[in-house]
Design a protein around this motif. Structure first.
Motif, PDB file in Angstrom:
ATOM      1  N   GLU A  62       6.427  70.391   1.891  1.00 45.45           N
ATOM      2  CA  GLU A  62       6.496  69.158   1.100  1.00 45.45           C
ATOM      3  C   GLU A  62       7.729  68.321   1.437  1.00 45.45           C
ATOM      4  O   GLU A  62       7.873  67.216   0.932  1.00 45.45           O
ATOM      5  CB  GLU A  62       6.516  69.502  -0.399  1.00 45.45           C
ATOM      6  N   ARG A  63       8.609  68.858   2.273  1.00 49.73           N
ATOM      7  CA  ARG A  63       9.852  68.160   2.568  1.00 49.73           C
ATOM      8  C   ARG A  63       9.961  67.901   4.077  1.00 49.73           C
ATOM      9  O   ARG A  63       9.122  68.363   4.868  1.00 49.73           O
ATOM     10  CB  ARG A  63      11.068  68.977   2.097  1.00 49.73           C
ATOM     11  N   TYR A  64      11.016  67.163   4.445  1.00 50.17           N
ATOM     12  CA  TYR A  64      11.251  66.807   5.842  1.00 50.17           C
ATOM     13  C   TYR A  64      12.686  67.188   6.220  1.00 50.17           C
ATOM     14  O   TYR A  64      13.545  67.400   5.362  1.00 50.17           O
ATOM     15  CB  TYR A  64      11.047  65.308   6.066  1.00 50.17           C
ATOM     16  N   GLN A  65      12.928  67.224   7.514  1.00 48.91           N
ATOM     17  CA  GLN A  65      14.263  67.508   8.035  1.00 48.91           C
ATOM     18  C   GLN A  65      14.592  66.463   9.094  1.00 48.91           C
ATOM     19  O   GLN A  65      13.801  66.219  10.003  1.00 48.91           O
ATOM     20  CB  GLN A  65      14.292  68.910   8.645  1.00 48.91           C
ATOM     21  N   ILE A  66      15.760  65.839   8.946  1.00 48.65           N
ATOM     22  CA  ILE A  66      16.098  64.731   9.833  1.00 48.65           C
ATOM     23  C   ILE A  66      16.606  65.244  11.179  1.00 48.65           C
ATOM     24  O   ILE A  66      17.317  66.239  11.264  1.00 48.65           O
ATOM     25  CB  ILE A  66      17.151  63.810   9.167  1.00 48.65           C
ATOM     26  N   ALA A  67      16.205  64.541  12.233  1.00 50.85           N
ATOM     27  CA  ALA A  67      16.686  64.854  13.580  1.00 50.85           C
ATOM     28  C   ALA A  67      17.603  63.756  14.096  1.00 50.85           C
ATOM     29  O   ALA A  67      18.534  64.027  14.852  1.00 50.85           O
ATOM     30  CB  ALA A  67      15.509  65.028  14.536  1.00 50.85           C
ATOM     31  N   TYR A  68      17.349  62.534  13.680  1.00 54.05           N
ATOM     32  CA  TYR A  68      18.100  61.388  14.210  1.00 54.05           C
ATOM     33  C   TYR A  68      18.106  60.286  13.156  1.00 54.05           C
ATOM     34  O   TYR A  68      17.079  60.010  12.541  1.00 54.05           O
ATOM     35  CB  TYR A  68      17.432  60.881  15.493  1.00 54.05           C
ATOM     36  N   GLY A  69      19.279  59.682  12.917  1.00 53.21           N
ATOM     37  CA  GLY A  69      19.373  58.578  11.976  1.00 53.21           C
ATOM     38  C   GLY A  69      20.043  58.929  10.665  1.00 53.21           C
ATOM     39  O   GLY A  69      19.718  58.367   9.618  1.00 53.21           O
ATOM     40  N   HIS A  70      21.014  59.833  10.704  1.00 57.47           N
ATOM     41  CA  HIS A  70      21.662  60.294   9.482  1.00 57.47           C
ATOM     42  C   HIS A  70      22.331  59.151   8.700  1.00 57.47           C
ATOM     43  O   HIS A  70      22.215  59.076   7.477  1.00 57.47           O
ATOM     44  CB  HIS A  70      22.711  61.367   9.811  1.00 57.47           C
ATOM     45  N   ARG A  71      23.018  58.266   9.409  1.00 59.29           N
ATOM     46  CA  ARG A  71      23.711  57.174   8.712  1.00 59.29           C
ATOM     47  C   ARG A  71      22.723  56.164   8.144  1.00 59.29           C
ATOM     48  O   ARG A  71      22.930  55.612   7.070  1.00 59.29           O
ATOM     49  CB  ARG A  71      24.700  56.480   9.658  1.00 59.29           C
ATOM     50  N   ARG A  72      21.649  55.913   8.867  1.00 64.50           N
ATOM     51  CA  ARG A  72      20.618  55.015   8.320  1.00 64.50           C
ATOM     52  C   ARG A  72      20.004  55.606   7.061  1.00 64.50           C
ATOM     53  O   ARG A  72      19.737  54.888   6.090  1.00 64.50           O
ATOM     54  CB  ARG A  72      19.540  54.763   9.379  1.00 64.50           C
ATOM     55  N   LEU A  73      19.788  56.911   7.072  1.00 63.08           N
ATOM     56  CA  LEU A  73      19.252  57.562   5.878  1.00 63.08           C
ATOM     57  C   LEU A  73      20.222  57.430   4.710  1.00 63.08           C
ATOM     58  O   LEU A  73      19.804  57.124   3.578  1.00 63.08           O
ATOM     59  CB  LEU A  73      18.987  59.041   6.174  1.00 63.08           C
ATOM     60  N   GLN A  74      21.515  57.640   4.965  1.00 59.40           N
ATOM     61  CA  GLN A  74      22.516  57.477   3.903  1.00 59.40           C
ATOM     62  C   GLN A  74      22.514  56.049   3.354  1.00 59.40           C
ATOM     63  O   GLN A  74      22.579  55.839   2.142  1.00 59.40           O
ATOM     64  CB  GLN A  74      23.913  57.783   4.450  1.00 59.40           C
ATOM     65  N   ALA A  75      22.443  55.082   4.267  1.00 60.25           N
ATOM     66  CA  ALA A  75      22.500  53.679   3.853  1.00 60.25           C
ATOM     67  C   ALA A  75      21.292  53.300   2.997  1.00 60.25           C
ATOM     68  O   ALA A  75      21.431  52.659   1.947  1.00 60.25           O
ATOM     69  CB  ALA A  75      22.585  52.782   5.084  1.00 60.25           C
ATOM     70  N   VAL A  76      20.103  53.688   3.439  1.00 56.94           N
ATOM     71  CA  VAL A  76      18.889  53.365   2.690  1.00 56.94           C
ATOM     72  C   VAL A  76      18.899  54.048   1.330  1.00 56.94           C
ATOM     73  O   VAL A  76      18.517  53.467   0.309  1.00 56.94           O
ATOM     74  CB  VAL A  76      17.641  53.782   3.502  1.00 56.94           C
ATOM     75  N   LYS A  77      19.369  55.277   1.291  1.00 53.51           N
ATOM     76  CA  LYS A  77      19.450  56.009   0.027  1.00 53.51           C
ATOM     77  C   LYS A  77      20.425  55.330  -0.922  1.00 53.51           C
ATOM     78  O   LYS A  77      20.165  55.223  -2.132  1.00 53.51           O
ATOM     79  CB  LYS A  77      19.883  57.454   0.302  1.00 53.51           C
ATOM     80  N   LEU A  78      21.537  54.851  -0.392  1.00 52.43           N
ATOM     81  CA  LEU A  78      22.519  54.145  -1.215  1.00 52.43           C
ATOM     82  C   LEU A  78      21.929  52.870  -1.805  1.00 52.43           C
ATOM     83  O   LEU A  78      22.234  52.490  -2.943  1.00 52.43           O
ATOM     84  CB  LEU A  78      23.756  53.813  -0.358  1.00 52.43           C
ATOM     85  N   LEU A  79      21.066  52.213  -1.050  1.00 52.47           N
ATOM     86  CA  LEU A  79      20.444  50.966  -1.509  1.00 52.47           C
ATOM     87  C   LEU A  79      19.231  51.214  -2.411  1.00 52.47           C
ATOM     88  O   LEU A  79      18.644  50.262  -2.923  1.00 52.47           O
ATOM     89  CB  LEU A  79      20.021  50.130  -0.301  1.00 52.47           C
ATOM     90  N   GLY A  80      18.853  52.464  -2.581  1.00 54.66           N
ATOM     91  CA  GLY A  80      17.730  52.791  -3.449  1.00 54.66           C
ATOM     92  C   GLY A  80      16.380  52.391  -2.881  1.00 54.66           C
ATOM     93  O   GLY A  80      15.465  52.029  -3.627  1.00 54.66           O
ATOM     94  N   ARG A  81      16.228  52.470  -1.565  1.00 55.10           N
ATOM     95  CA  ARG A  81      14.985  52.059  -0.922  1.00 55.10           C
ATOM     96  C   ARG A  81      14.279  53.245  -0.277  1.00 55.10           C
ATOM     97  O   ARG A  81      14.852  54.324  -0.124  1.00 55.10           O
ATOM     98  CB  ARG A  81      15.268  51.005   0.159  1.00 55.10           C
ATOM     99  N   LYS A  82      13.035  53.032   0.095  1.00 56.16           N
ATOM    100  CA  LYS A  82      12.315  53.986   0.917  1.00 56.16           C
ATOM    101  C   LYS A  82      12.844  53.880   2.348  1.00 56.16           C
ATOM    102  O   LYS A  82      13.314  52.818   2.773  1.00 56.16           O
ATOM    103  CB  LYS A  82      10.807  53.692   0.912  1.00 56.16           C
ATOM    104  N   VAL A  83      12.755  54.966   3.098  1.00 59.09           N
ATOM    105  CA  VAL A  83      13.233  54.954   4.461  1.00 59.09           C
ATOM    106  C   VAL A  83      12.055  54.960   5.426  1.00 59.09           C
ATOM    107  O   VAL A  83      11.062  55.652   5.214  1.00 59.09           O
ATOM    108  CB  VAL A  83      14.162  56.170   4.738  1.00 59.09           C
ATOM    109  N   GLN A  84      12.143  54.129   6.447  1.00 60.88           N
ATOM    110  CA  GLN A  84      11.117  54.102   7.484  1.00 60.88           C
ATOM    111  C   GLN A  84      11.404  55.208   8.497  1.00 60.88           C
ATOM    112  O   GLN A  84      12.532  55.332   8.981  1.00 60.88           O
ATOM    113  CB  GLN A  84      11.092  52.745   8.179  1.00 60.88           C
TER     114      GLN A  84
END
Length: 331
Positions: free
Chosen positions: A113-135
């Motif tokens: 049910e979950r995912y594990q990131i391989a690339y884009g850690h900072r983008r994930l942090q930024a989107v999470k901070l903005l309260g948005r879904k991540v592409q």
């Protein structure tokens, strides 16, 4: 322009960004092997960019995911997390223009049910901070793919410090990765990898964590510390790293304080020397001298040879009794 062509261009831009970031790398990591390291990294980035383009052309699509369902990599590469804030350039860019480049994830190997990131850690942090879904692109990746992707990402952002590279290399080795994979993940060669691993193995992990990433401390100083490491100084270093003075300093300064403490020589105790005679009397006398790591007993007069031989025959017995006494005392 079609969506597919637009995405292909975005990945080309990402590859160029990686190349530009890596071109500046030698100045921050020192002069050892910069041309060789840059060539390894550029070749790897070109390979990854080509692989991502092929994945898009083969029909992989971008999906929107809840950032809270995405876990970090299974192997740590940095000694401390660096959280973003709303003033960060990346956060502001995504806030104004949206997330232009998707992250790369895989299904979590232990939780479907979950995912594990391989690339884009900072983008994930930024989107999470903005309260948005991540592409994101969800791709079937093995552990080797994930650690190599981590290495590529580290080339694009704030470079890992030397000691972070050493610890990352050791973590990968402890996870069972073979050295060719570790070399690819770190864009390095066999000789440099051996040095990284030797440093991370020589210096205790708790000491490294107490110092931190030490971004201004390069290979030469870390290798010198590893070569000079002396386990007898551990107790003294524990006192240093627990001190408020040490904790208040920046990471580079903590490293310098550590080196100074390792180099400091313990003051040698003053030698003591005195005469000995048995309380019950007898035809024997001794001269006893204690100086640092040495202790001597010189016997003289009539019974000296026989008594000396008696002691010599029982040295093992006496030493075992001494060790047993230490154990009982809890020393």
């Amino acid at each position: 322009m079609s969506r597919r062509d637009r995405l292909k261009g975005l990945f080309d831009d990402t590859a160029q960004e990686l190349a530009a970031a890596n071109y500046e790398e030698p100045s921050s990591r020192g002069s050892a092997g910069p041309v060789r390291t840059m060539a390894l990294t550029l070749g790897r980035m070109e390979e990854e960019s080509r692989a991502m383009q092929e994945a898009l052309l083969s029909g992989e699509r971008i999906v929107e995911l809840d950032p809270d369902l995405i876990d970090s990599s299974f192997v740590r590469d940095r000694l401390a997390d660096q959280p973003l804030d709303r003033e960060d350039e990346l956060v502001q860019s995504i806030a104004d223009n949206g997330q232009e480049v998707p992250i790369l994830v895989r299904r979590h190997p232990e939780d479907g049910e979950r995912y594990q990131i391989a690339y884009g850690h900072r983008r994930l942090q930024a989107v999470k901070l903005l309260g948005r879904k991540v592409q994101a692109i969800v791709r079937q990746l093995d552990d080797t793919d994930v650690v190599i992707a981590q290495g590529i990402e580290n080339s694009a952002r704030r470079n890992l410090s030397y000691i972070e590279r050493a610890v990352f290399a050791l973590n990968l080795e402890l996870k069972g990765f073979e050295r060719p994979v570790i070399m690819k993940a770190l864009s390095t060669d066999k000789t440099e990898l051996s040095k990284l691993l030797s440093v991370a193995k020589a210096i205790p992990a708790e000491i490294i964590r107490s110092v931190g990433d030490a971004p201004g401390i390069g290979r030469r100083k870390w290798v010198a510390l590893a070569q000079d490491w002396n386990g007898t100084t551990v107790a003294r270093l524990a006192k240093l790293i627990a001190s408020d003075r040490f904790k208040a300093e920046e990471s580079d300064r903590r490293f310098e304080l550590l080196v100074a403490e390792v180099a400091r020589k313990d003051a040698k105790p003053e030698p003591t020397e005195y005469d000995w005679k048995p309380k019950s009397g007898g035809k024997i006398a001794g001269r006893i001298k204690s100086a640092g790591n040495s202790f001597t007993i010189a016997l003289k007069t009539g019974d000296a040879p026989d008594f000396g031989a008696y002691i010599s025959r029982r040295l093992d017995e006496l030493y075992e009794a001494y060790q047993a006494g230490k154990l009982q005392a809890g020393e």
